[in-house]
Design a protein around this motif. Structure first.
Motif, PDB file in Angstrom:
ATOM      1  N   PHE A 297       0.864  -1.313   0.112  1.00 12.16           N
ATOM      2  CA  PHE A 297       0.001  -0.054   0.050  1.00 12.16           C
ATOM      3  C   PHE A 297       1.060   1.356  -0.086  1.00 12.16           C
ATOM      4  N   LEU A 298       0.159   2.326  -0.317  1.00 10.57           N
ATOM      5  CA  LEU A 298       0.900   3.459  -0.727  1.00 10.57           C
ATOM      6  C   LEU A 298       0.454   4.501   0.757  1.00 10.57           C
ATOM      7  N   ASN A 299       1.333   5.524   0.956  1.00  9.85           N
ATOM      8  CA  ASN A 299       0.949   6.583   2.135  1.00  9.85           C
ATOM      9  C   ASN A 299      -0.206   7.144   1.673  1.00  9.85           C
ATOM     10  N   GLU A 300      -0.847   7.996   2.594  1.00  7.55           N
ATOM     11  CA  GLU A 300      -1.975   8.606   2.087  1.00  7.55           C
ATOM     12  C   GLU A 300      -1.565   9.895   1.671  1.00  7.55           C
ATOM     13  N   ASN A 301      -2.823  10.787   1.034  1.00  8.01           N
ATOM     14  CA  ASN A 301      -2.615  12.106   0.443  1.00  8.01           C
ATOM     15  C   ASN A 301      -1.848  11.966  -0.774  1.00  8.01           C
TER      16      ASN A 301
ATOM     17  N   THR B  40       5.755   6.778  -0.378  1.00 11.37           N
ATOM     18  CA  THR B  40       6.292   5.632   0.420  1.00 11.37           C
ATOM     19  C   THR B  40       5.560   4.337   0.106  1.00 11.37           C
ATOM     20  N   VAL B  41       6.358   3.514  -0.523  1.00  9.39           N
ATOM     21  CA  VAL B  41       5.512   2.052  -0.508  1.00  9.39           C
ATOM     22  C   VAL B  41       6.075   1.024   0.443  1.00  9.39           C
ATOM     23  N   SER B  42       4.772   0.689   1.213  1.00  8.99           N
ATOM     24  CA  SER B  42       5.048  -0.147   2.452  1.00  8.99           C
ATOM     25  C   SER B  42       4.371  -1.475   1.990  1.00  8.99           C
ATOM     26  N   CYS B  43       5.204  -2.573   2.211  1.00 11.70           N
ATOM     27  CA  CYS B  43       4.723  -4.120   1.917  1.00 11.70           C
ATOM     28  C   CYS B  43       4.921  -4.624   3.228  1.00 11.70           C
ATOM     29  N   SER B  44       3.804  -5.420   3.668  1.00 14.10           N
ATOM     30  CA  SER B  44       3.745  -6.531   4.624  1.00 14.10           C
ATOM     31  C   SER B  44       3.149  -7.757   4.642  1.00 14.10           C
ATOM     32  N   ASP B  45       3.756  -8.815   5.281  1.00 16.83           N
ATOM     33  CA  ASP B  45       3.238 -10.054   5.087  1.00 16.83           C
ATOM     34  C   ASP B  45       2.033 -10.159   6.301  1.00 16.83           C
ATOM     35  N   GLU B  46       1.306 -11.427   6.140  1.00 20.28           N
ATOM     36  CA  GLU B  46       0.317 -11.860   6.926  1.00 20.28           C
ATOM     37  C   GLU B  46       0.861 -12.612   8.229  1.00 20.28           C
TER      38      GLU B  46
ATOM     39  N   VAL C  27      10.036   1.308   0.835  1.00 18.72           N
ATOM     40  CA  VAL C  27      10.987   2.193  -0.033  1.00 18.72           C
ATOM     41  C   VAL C  27      10.182   3.381  -0.300  1.00 18.72           C
ATOM     42  N   THR C  28      11.055   4.553  -0.413  1.00 20.48           N
ATOM     43  CA  THR C  28      10.397   5.811  -0.571  1.00 20.48           C
ATOM     44  C   THR C  28      10.973   6.461  -2.125  1.00 20.48           C
ATOM     45  N   LEU C  29      10.114   7.074  -2.880  1.00 15.13           N
ATOM     46  CA  LEU C  29      10.648   7.562  -3.935  1.00 15.13           C
ATOM     47  C   LEU C  29       9.870   8.875  -4.458  1.00 15.13           C
ATOM     48  N   THR C  30      10.467   9.904  -5.048  1.00 14.81           N
ATOM     49  CA  THR C  30       9.995  11.119  -5.175  1.00 14.81           C
ATOM     50  C   THR C  30       9.429  11.408  -6.464  1.00 14.81           C
ATOM     51  N   LEU C  31       8.479  12.022  -6.774  1.00  6.70           N
ATOM     52  CA  LEU C  31       7.822  12.222  -7.943  1.00  6.70           C
ATOM     53  C   LEU C  31       7.619  13.745  -8.259  1.00  6.70           C
ATOM     54  N   GLN C  32       8.256  14.059  -9.211  1.00  5.36           N
ATOM     55  CA  GLN C  32       7.977  15.727  -9.567  1.00  5.36           C
ATOM     56  C   GLN C  32       7.200  15.758 -10.473  1.00  5.36           C
TER      57      GLN C  32
END
Length: 797
Positions: free
Chosen positions: A375-379, A411-417, A426-431
């Protein structure tokens, strides 16, 4: 060399796998060897490989394969050892992806590594030692160490042979796992007295071509009678083992029983295994049979472990059993996020579902511990989509607006169950790059400005300001004066606008009495392509300045006549003599007028109303008061500084008109005489100038006319017929020249002065003809002043 290719092509959604191709190659191929023509097998153009910046993505693994983009070939980068890569796992395969950009595409490639017979069977022990009692009965079994062949399939371990076979034969028994147990069976009883030591050779053969083999020596010492071998209580021991079990943990205890007594009943336990490295994980206590964990087990490395336990008594009799550990997975691996391709910047008008990044997520755990959700961060106006198994794409899910947000930290966050759940991010910047989607906006919906009349041309009136929410060139605002007219005159002749600053300048000097206000529109235009603009209305209000003096409407001041107000001698106090009427074309307080008596023949007789301009008597008129009274009244406005006008009011104090006329005659005559003299001087100058110009024109015309007539008569053969116009006479006859005189007499009513004007005589044109000549004609024009005649009129004074 045999090479197999299996190609699967499928059309999926955006950013999914566009195709899959499989190859099969043998191990140990030399560096640079051909794996396959990937461009041909995937149906890709070589130019696409170059422009798409094709590359191989192998994740965290070693790169054994390389891509030749020039030829579209997959080549061996490093020599591949199947045994080092996959150990006993079969089939053994390399999996990687081919990534293309612009647009982003990727293809799965699987390269299966087939085994070749490059490893001979080996025994881990240099030799085997057995102590066998001479009382060992026929059919007694002795378990031998199995050979290890790292090759698989047909190249793996196939058979054994034992030499010599005088006392022992070799027997192979299959177990439940499909493996072969090697046993040495006593075929002929031993006789220690005949032969105390035996040396046998055990040879292991594989099934490859050519066939390879390995040998080990078996040394047998014949012991005295020990007729009972140890026997395990279970042939197979099974247990579950958590992969998180710490080192030193006691796992189980195996037990073997020997009915012999004494030294022949003492049992020693030992471990053996055909799997490399397994003895580094487990140990057994030689006397008690307790099995302990001495290393760290890993479910992701191996899900099962099998141990061989041997029990040997002091007489050399042995028995064996198996221990099978099933490893239970625990959630000890975090998801691994591998960003395969990312976009640094996209324009703000990008369509929804525009791909921003492609990534692969893998969790080495199993079952729920390996199920990953991302999932991605909000906003952020983005979502993450599962393109295929383990592959995700980040796409836009709403419209972008650089003015609202010019940069996103994703910010892309991945979690297992698993329990507890493990995660990574990981975090990437988009202009967000700008496009021209915002028109300039004025700070106000309309503007009003004031300017005082009689301003200096070029004066700065005020400034309009517009702002553009875009960036850089798209936000650069220019100001333009829109074409319009004010009272039929272009507005550009009134004001100008600075294109860069929006400053409005007055082009001319304004006059409040001519124009009090006017409107115009200013356009603000940005520097985008295409440009956007907006308009605003500007109203200029002219403020009055005290630049006009009062104008007297009454009494009227004339140059040639005298106006006088008549006041009877019987006039009482506060008698209204007259009223001075004046106006001021200015406005406001600049037009407020006040009246003052500046000069007077008798200041004690008259007064002027300061607000209404009424001239009244302030006392009773008496016989002693002079008939001719001259009042000078000054009219002032209320401006700063104030302006004024002066009017002279003549007042006659008398009861009858003749009395007044006699008093004012001299004054009138002198004024009229001076005025008439000036008029006649100007008139005389104009007449003289006109006559001079007329004479010059007439002389030139006559010259031209005579020249043209002489040319015509000189070339003509026609007879000349004299023509006598009216009022002309032949000078050779007896006629009399007629004279015409015009007289204009102007006289005044005053008999003391008379003027007489007279005009000049008419022109005489005489046509003279010589009877003896047929080719000559003369035209004579003469003018005489009537002053030369004896009957000229005289000025009468």
């Amino acid at each position: 060399m045999r090479r197999q290719v299996l190609l699967f092509l499928s059309t999926l959604s955006l950013c999914s796998v566009h195709g899959q191709v499989s190859y099969s190659i043998p191990e140990e191929m030399s560096k640079g060897s051909l794996v396959g023509n990937i461009a041909q097998d995937l149906g890709l153009d070589l130019k696409r490989l170059k422009t798409g910046k094709a590359r191989l993505h192998v994740g965290n693994g070693a790169e054994y394969i390389e891509l030749n983009k020039e030829r579209g070939l997959l080549l061996i980068r490093e020599k591949i050892d199947r045994e080092a890569l996959c150990k006993q796992t079969s089939p053994c395969a390399l999996q990687f992806q081919i990534i293309l950009e612009n647009p982003i595409e990727f293809y799965r490639v699987t390269v299966e590594i087939t085994d070749i017979n490059d490893n001979a069977p080996i025994f881990k022990m240099n030799s085997m030692l057995f102590e066998i009692s001479e009382s060992a009965v026929r059919g007694a079994k002795f378990v031998l160490e199995k050979a290890l062949d790292t090759d698989v399939g047909g190249n793996g371990l196939k058979s054994y042979s034992l030499n010599p076979t005088d006392n022992f034969v070799l027997k192979l028994n299959g177990n439940a796992e499909g493996e072969k147990e090697v046993e040495m069976v006593l075929e002929k009883p031993l006789d220690r007295e005949k032969q105390e030591h035996l040396t046998l050779t055990l040879t292991a053969f594989d099934g490859g071509e050519p066939q390879l083999s390995g040998t080990v020596k078996i040394h047998i010492t014949v012991l005295d009678v020990n007729d009972n071998a140890p026997v395990f209580t279970q042939s197979t021991y099974k247990a579950n083992l958590m992969e998180s079990t710490p080192k030193g943990t006691s796992l189980m205890t195996v037990e073997a029983r020997d009915v012999d007594q004494g030294a022949n009943g003492l049992i020693t336990y030992s471990l053996s295994s055909n799997t490399e490295g397994i003895l580094d994980l487990f140990e057994i206590h030689g006397a008690s049979g307790e099995v302990r964990l001495i290393g760290k087990v890993d479910y992701e490395t191996s899900k099962h472990y099998q141990l061989n336990v041997k029990a040997r008594d002091q007489g050399g009799l042995t028995d064996s059993c198996k221990i099978q550990f099933d490893i239970i997975d625990v959630n000890d691996n975090v998801p691994i996020i591998d960003l395969m391709s990312t976009t640094q910047s996209i324009p703000e008008d990008s369509a929804i579902q525009t791909v921003v990044a492609v990534m692969n997520v893998h969790d080495a755990d199993s079952d729920n511990n390996g199920v990953v959700k991302c999932f991605l961060n909000e906003n952020v106006p983005l979502i993450i989509e599962n393109a295929s198994n383990g592959f995700y794409s980040i796409v836009t899910n709403s419209e972008l607006d650089r003015e609202r947000s010019s940069e996103y930290n994703i910010t892309v966050s991945c979690s297992d169950e698993g329990v507890p759940s493990l995660s990574s991010s990981v975090t990437l910047t988009l202009q967000i790059s700008d496009v021209n989607d915002n028109a300039p906006v004025f700070e106000r919906s309309s503007y009003e400005a004031y300017i005082v009349e009689n301003n200096t041309p070029g004066l700065s009136v005020f400034t309009v300001k517009a702002r553009d929410a875009d960036w850089n060139q798209n936000a650069r605002v220019s100001y333009i004066l829109e074409d319009s007219s004010v009272n039929g005159v272009p507005v550009s002749s009134y004001v100008s606008v600075s294109a860069d600053s929006g400053v409005i300048h007055a082009v001319r000097s304004f006059d409040y009495e001519q124009i009090k206000d006017f409107h115009f529109r200013v356009k603000a235009q940005d520097g985008g392509s295409p440009p956007l603009s907006s308009n605003v209305t500007v109203k200029i209000l002219i403020q009055d300045q005290n630049d006009n003096p009062p104008q007297v409407l009454y009494p009227v001041q004339t140059g040639g006549s005298l106006v006088a107000e008549l006041v009877p001698r019987s006039a009482d106090v506060d008698y209204l003599v007259t009223k001075v009427v004046a106006v001021d074309v200015d406005s406001g307080q600049n037009a407020w007028l006040s009246y003052k008596l500046q000069k007077a023949t008798d200041r004690a007789l008259f007064e002027v109303g300061s607000q209404n301009g009424e001239i009244r008597t302030i006392r009773q008129v008496t016989d002693k008061d002079a008939v001719k009274q001259r009042l000078s009244v000054i009219v002032e406005d209320n401006g700063q500084p104030s302006r004024s006008a002066t009017v002279v009011v003549n007042v006659a104090v008398a009861d009858s008109f003749p009395e007044v006329l006699s008093e004012f005659t001299d004054f009138t005559h002198d004024k009229e005489y001076n005025d008439n003299l000036t008029f006649y001087l100007v008139l005389a100058l104009a007449v003289v100038s006109f006559l001079f110009i007329t004479c010059v024109v007439v002389i030139i015309s006559v010259k031209i006319y005579r020249w043209r007539q002489s040319r015509v008569l000189f070339h003509s053969n026609l007879p000349v017929i004299p023509y006598y116009p009216p009022r002309y006479s032949d000078t050779l006859g007896t006629g009399t020249l007629q004279h015409v005189y015009n007289y204009e007499v102007c006289r005044t009513t005053d008999s003391r002065k008379s003027d007489c004007k007279f005009g000049g005589a008419g022109s005489q044109n005489v046509l003279i003809m010589d009877p003896s000549s047929t080719g000559t004609m003369q035209r004579i024009q003469s003018e005489k002043s009537i002053l030369d005649e004896p009957d000229s009129p005289l000025e009468v004074s």
